[in-house]
Design an enzyme around this catalytic site. Structure first.
Site, PDB file in Angstrom:
ATOM      1  N   GLY A  13     -15.929   1.840 -19.538  1.00  0.00           N
ATOM      2  CA  GLY A  13     -16.436   0.762 -18.702  1.00  0.00           C
ATOM      3  C   GLY A  13     -17.217  -0.319 -19.410  1.00  0.00           C
ATOM      4  N   HIS A 110      -6.384  -7.568 -19.940  1.00  0.00           N
ATOM      5  CA  HIS A 110      -5.393  -6.878 -20.768  1.00  0.00           C
ATOM      6  C   HIS A 110      -5.587  -7.291 -22.224  1.00  0.00           C
ATOM      7  CE1 HIS A 110      -1.656  -4.777 -21.630  1.00  0.00           C
ATOM      8  NE2 HIS A 110      -1.299  -5.805 -22.372  1.00  0.00           N
ATOM      9  N   GLN A 174     -14.121 -10.227 -27.306  1.00  0.00           N
ATOM     10  CA  GLN A 174     -13.689 -11.405 -26.554  1.00  0.00           C
ATOM     11  C   GLN A 174     -13.426 -11.072 -25.084  1.00  0.00           C
ATOM     12  OE1 GLN A 174     -13.925 -14.385 -27.949  1.00  0.00           O
ATOM     13  NE2 GLN A 174     -14.648 -13.261 -29.748  1.00  0.00           N
TER      14      GLN A 174
END
Length: 202
Positions: A13, A110, A174
Site C-alpha cells: 500500500g 500501472h 514517480q
C-alpha cells in the site's frame, strides 16, 4: 461536498500512503478515504489504513464465488457511500458489475507506459524487453486489461546499471507523485473523457 474515496489493495500500500498523505497535507482537498478493502488478510495496506483512522476491511475470496465476491465489494462500497474507487496494487480481476457501477469513477495506477507492458510484472517485462524508457500510468478503469483512458503518464529512463529491482523502485517514486495528482484532478472536477482522450479542464 467531500468526495468519499474507497481503495482496493492487495499488498503493502505505498500508493495508498501517498494518497493519504496528499489528503492530510491539503494537496487533495475536499476528499477523504473512508474505507480500504483487501483480498489479502496480511496486506500491510490494511495496517496503513488503521494507522490513519480509516476503516480496513478484509474480504476473503475463499468464501465467495467470483460474482459473489464482487457483490460483497459492492456492498461495502455502498455502505460507505463511495464516490471514487481507487485501485492501488489490487491484484485480482474485477467483474463487469463493479466496473459498470463505477464507470468513469474508478482509477488505477500501472507501472508501465501504457499501452506497453500490460498486466502483471510490467517492470520485469520492460527490463527484459530491453526498453530504454519505462514509466507509470494513471488511467480510468474499463472492461479491458489496463486499457482505460489515460490520465497521466511519467517517463523513467532505463539506466545501463539498472536491475529490475532498481528500475521498479524508481518507477514507484514517480507513481507516488502522479497518483495523488490524478486523484486531485478528479476531485476538483478537472478531468473530462472524450473518447479515448482525457482532457484537463481549467
Amino acid at each position: 461536498m467531500t468526495v468519499k474515496i474507497a481503495v482496493l489493495v492487495s499488498g503493502r500500500g505505498s500508493n495508498l500512503q501517498a494518497i493519504i498523505e496528499g489528503i492530510e497535507k491539503g494537496y487533495i482537498r475536499n476528499a477523504a478515504i473512508h474505507v480500504v478493502i483487501s483480498n489479502k488478510a496480511d496486506a500491510y495496506a490494511l495496517e496503513r489504513a488503521r494507522n490513519h483512522g480509516i476503516s480496513a476491511v478484509f474480504l476473503d475470496p475463499k468464501e465467495y464465488d467470483r460474482a459473489g465476491y464482487d457483490r460483497a465489494i459492492l456492498n461495502v462500497l455502498k455502505q460507505y457511500d463511495t464516490d471514487l474507487l481507487l485501485l492501488a496494487g489490487y491484484f485480482r480481476p474485477l467483474g463487469n458489475e463493479i466496473i459498470e457501477v463505477y464507470k468513469n469513477r474508478m482509477l488505477n495506477i500501472h507501472p508501465s507506459l501504457l499501452p506497453a507492458f500490460k498486466g502483471l510484472h510490467a517492470q520485469k517485462q520492460a527490463f527484459e524487453y530491453g526498453a530504454k524508457v519505462a514509466g507509470c500510468t494513471v488511467h480510468f478503469v474499463d472492461e479491458g486489461l489496463d486499457s482505460g483512458p489515460i490520465i497521466i503518464q511519467k517517463c523513467v529512463p532505463v539506466l545501463p546499471e539498472d536491475t529490475e529491482e532498481t528500475l521498479t523502485e524508481r518507477i514507484l517514486e514517480q507513481e507516488h507523485i502522479i497518483y495523488p495528482e490524478a486523484v486531485r484532478l478528479f476531485v476538483e472536477g478537472k478531468l473530462k473523457i472524450e473518447g479515448r482522450n482525457v482532457v484537463f479542464l481549467s
